[in-house]
Structures are given as structure tokens and as C-alpha cells.
Design an enzyme around this catalytic site. Structure first.
Site, PDB file in Angstrom:
ATOM      1  N   VAL A  74     -29.064  20.870  54.312  1.00 52.28           N
ATOM      2  CA  VAL A  74     -28.975  19.675  55.156  1.00 52.28           C
ATOM      3  C   VAL A  74     -28.917  18.476  54.228  1.00 52.28           C
ATOM      4  O   VAL A  74     -29.413  18.512  53.113  1.00 52.28           O
ATOM      5  CB  VAL A  74     -30.168  19.538  56.141  1.00 52.28           C
ATOM      6  N   SER A  75     -28.272  17.415  54.695  1.00 52.36           N
ATOM      7  CA  SER A  75     -28.153  16.206  53.892  1.00 52.36           C
ATOM      8  C   SER A  75     -29.482  15.480  53.831  1.00 52.36           C
ATOM      9  O   SER A  75     -30.245  15.481  54.795  1.00 52.36           O
ATOM     10  CB  SER A  75     -27.084  15.283  54.475  1.00 52.36           C
ATOM     11  N   LYS A  76     -29.733  14.823  52.713  1.00 52.44           N
ATOM     12  CA  LYS A  76     -30.966  14.054  52.550  1.00 52.44           C
ATOM     13  C   LYS A  76     -30.983  12.852  53.486  1.00 52.44           C
ATOM     14  O   LYS A  76     -31.989  12.522  54.071  1.00 52.44           O
ATOM     15  CB  LYS A  76     -31.078  13.540  51.113  1.00 52.44           C
ATOM     16  N   GLN A  96     -31.667  15.821  59.679  1.00 53.93           N
ATOM     17  CA  GLN A  96     -31.235  17.117  60.183  1.00 53.93           C
ATOM     18  C   GLN A  96     -32.360  18.131  60.065  1.00 53.93           C
ATOM     19  O   GLN A  96     -33.241  18.010  59.230  1.00 53.93           O
ATOM     20  CB  GLN A  96     -30.028  17.621  59.393  1.00 53.93           C
TER      21      GLN A  96
END
Length: 189
Positions: A8-10, A14
């Protein structure tokens, strides 16, 4: 062994649970989880996973964009997986390189990426040629104009220090040293 990779993106808020559940349902015994942008290459968990692959392992992702957002990087990662004698599977896109249809799909993606790189090189070359035709030359702009360079040479000849001149013109001392070296080269010739 099936090894999952969940990312998941930082920056985004998410949750990795959906990916984790899908990877467990696909039969993954081990799951590497990471919070990092897909456009970045410095992802320690991914590199650890790639380094520990054995022949016959299969790397499983929920979606292709979890592996990488760049086609070029994705192909590099898939090459590393193939070099280890392992396979790759994407659950959502139904790509499985352990089967002939999946290998064909990845070869097609590679062909498209190669075509895009060739087109980019061609466009870049055309842009550079057009700029040259208009009298522009590539590279960095000089820090000092020609009259300023002449003034620097005069100051050096008068005995002022390079550090002093650099402060005066607000440039690094190396810029003054290069001008000094140019002057020596011209004098010797």
C-alpha cells in the site's frame, strides 16, 4: 511455494487487509507486506523477497500495480523472478507465468515496453535535432556570462584569491578554479 507480496502507498490511507486475505485465499504460505510507493525502487521487503526466491517458487500479487506502477520496473522485477527460476501470478488480472498463456502475456508486455522505449529515444533525438537547428545547445547554462568570466580572469591576474572572487560572484570556488584552468590551457597553447 507461493509467496505473496502486498503493498500500500505511504501517502494514501489504505488498508492491506483485502490484499492479505486474497493472497491467503490463493494459497500463499508467506506474505511480504510493505508501505511504499509503487513508483519507487527502494522497497526493502520486495528486494528481500526477490533475494530469497528458490526455483519453483511463485510470487503472487493481488493486482499488477501492487508490484510496480512502472512497466519498465515491472519487467525488471519479473526478470529477477525468472532468473531465480520462479514464477509470477497476478490474481486480479489472471496472469500466471507458470503457464504458457501467462508467459506469452508477459512477453507481449515486454514487446510493448521495448517499442515505447524506442519511440521515446526517437522523439528525444528529434527534439534535440530541432533545438540544435534553432541554435540551442544541450547541457547546463554557464554560471557566469562571458563578460563576468573576463572580469574573473582580470581579478585573478591582479592577485585576488579564488575564494574571494567566488564570494563576490556568488558561485562555488570550483567555478573560479575552472576559469583559472581554462586560462592556463589557453596560455600554454
Amino acid at each position: 511455494m507461493l509467496i505473496g507480496y502486498a503493498r500500500v502507498s505511504k501517502t494514501e490511507d489504505q488498508d492491506i487487509d483485502l490484499q492479505r486475505q486474497a493472497l491467503k485465499a490463493a494459497g500463499c504460505k508467506r506474505i511480504a507486506e510493505e508501505k511504499a510507493s509503487g513508483g519507487r525502487w527502494d522497497r526493502p521487503e520486495l528486494h528481500r523477497l526477490l533475494g530469497e526466491l528458490d526455483k519453483g517458487d511463485v510470487v503472487v500479487v493481488w493486482k499488477l500495480d501492487r508490484l510496480s506502477r512502472s512497466l519498465r520496473d515491472m519487467l525488471l522485477i519479473l526478470d529477477k523472478i525468472e532468473d531465480a527460476g520462479a514464477g509470477f501470478r497476478s490474481i486480479t488480472e489472471a496472469i500466471d507465468t507458470t503457464k504458457p498463456a501467462g508467459r506469452m502475456m508477459m512477453q507481449m508486455l515486454g514487446s510493448f515496453a521495448e517499442f515505447e522505449r524506442a519511440m521515446l529515444r526517437e522523439r528525444t533525438r528529434a527534439g534535440i535535432n530541432a533545438a540544435r537547428a534553432h541554435g540551442r545547445v544541450g547541457g547546463r547554462q554557464p554560471k557566469l556570462t562571458q563578460p563576468q568570466r573576463e572580469e574573473v580572469r582580470a581579478m585573478l591576474a591582479a592577485g585576488r584569491s579564488g575564494a574571494d572572487i567566488a564570494r563576490l560572484f556568488r558561485v562555488h570556488r570550483a567555478t573560479i578554479s575552472r576559469i583559472k584552468d581554462e586560462q592556463r590551457t589557453v596560455t600554454r597553447s
